[in-house]
Design a protein around this motif. Structure first.
Motif, short mmCIF file in Angstrom:
data_model
loop_
_atom_site.label_atom_id
_atom_site.label_comp_id
_atom_site.label_asym_id
_atom_site.label_seq_id
_atom_site.Cartn_x
_atom_site.Cartn_y
_atom_site.Cartn_z
N PRO A 140 -3.37 -14.36 -34.46
CA PRO A 140 -4.78 -14.19 -34.83
C PRO A 140 -5.20 -15.18 -35.93
O PRO A 140 -6.28 -15.75 -35.86
N GLN A 141 -4.34 -15.41 -36.91
CA GLN A 141 -4.68 -16.33 -38.01
C GLN A 141 -4.88 -17.75 -37.50
O GLN A 141 -5.71 -18.49 -38.02
N ALA A 142 -4.12 -18.17 -36.50
CA ALA A 142 -4.23 -19.52 -35.97
C ALA A 142 -5.55 -19.74 -35.23
O ALA A 142 -5.97 -20.89 -35.05
N LEU A 149 -14.15 -16.03 -36.97
CA LEU A 149 -14.28 -16.05 -38.42
C LEU A 149 -13.09 -15.45 -39.16
O LEU A 149 -12.68 -15.98 -40.19
N SER A 150 -12.58 -14.33 -38.66
CA SER A 150 -11.49 -13.66 -39.38
C SER A 150 -10.78 -12.66 -38.47
O SER A 150 -11.31 -12.27 -37.43
N ALA A 151 -9.59 -12.27 -38.91
CA ALA A 151 -8.80 -11.26 -38.20
C ALA A 151 -9.07 -9.91 -38.85
O ALA A 151 -9.09 -9.80 -40.07
N ARG A 187 -6.15 -6.18 -31.33
CA ARG A 187 -6.60 -6.43 -32.70
C ARG A 187 -8.08 -6.81 -32.67
O ARG A 187 -8.54 -7.49 -31.76
N ALA A 188 -8.83 -6.38 -33.67
CA ALA A 188 -10.23 -6.76 -33.80
C ALA A 188 -10.31 -8.12 -34.50
O ALA A 188 -9.52 -8.41 -35.40
N MET A 189 -11.23 -8.94 -34.05
CA MET A 189 -11.48 -10.24 -34.66
C MET A 189 -12.98 -10.33 -34.93
O MET A 189 -13.79 -9.87 -34.13
N ARG A 190 -13.34 -10.91 -36.06
CA ARG A 190 -14.76 -11.10 -36.39
C ARG A 190 -15.19 -12.46 -35.86
O ARG A 190 -14.53 -13.47 -36.11
N ILE A 191 -16.29 -12.46 -35.11
CA ILE A 191 -16.80 -13.71 -34.53
C ILE A 191 -18.28 -13.89 -34.90
O ILE A 191 -18.96 -12.92 -35.26
N GLU A 242 -25.48 -14.06 -34.82
CA GLU A 242 -24.99 -12.68 -34.92
C GLU A 242 -23.49 -12.67 -35.16
O GLU A 242 -22.74 -13.43 -34.54
N GLU A 243 -23.04 -11.80 -36.05
CA GLU A 243 -21.61 -11.58 -36.29
C GLU A 243 -21.23 -10.22 -35.73
O GLU A 243 -21.97 -9.25 -35.90
N LEU A 244 -20.08 -10.18 -35.05
CA LEU A 244 -19.63 -8.92 -34.48
C LEU A 244 -18.12 -8.93 -34.32
O LEU A 244 -17.48 -9.96 -34.45
N ASP A 245 -17.57 -7.74 -34.08
CA ASP A 245 -16.14 -7.60 -33.83
C ASP A 245 -15.89 -7.74 -32.33
O ASP A 245 -16.67 -7.24 -31.52
#
Length: 66
Positions: free
Chosen positions: A8-10, A28-30, A39-43, A50-53
């Protein structure tokens, strides 16, 4: 996860799109772990801002962009 899959970090800072013709999004983030080992990721959707999981398993199925 399989050792061939990116962590996820990569994926943070990379761009994908929803399917072959959908809008582009930036990872954007894990986030936290979800049931079933996902796993949820923020995009952020570039078109709307718009930002969402979004689920990591779905991200890995989407094509890369740029």
């Amino acid at each position: 996860m399989d050792s061939q899959m990116p962590t996820p970090q990569a994926l943070i800072g990379t761009w994908r799109r929803f399917g072959p013709l959908g809008p582009v999004y930036e990872i954007l983030s894990a986030g936290g772990k979800l049931t079933g080992g996902d796993r949820a990721m923020r995009i952020r959707v570039v078109e709307s801002g718009e930002e969402l999981d979004y689920r990591l398993s779905e991200i890995l199925e989407d094509p890369r962009d740029r």
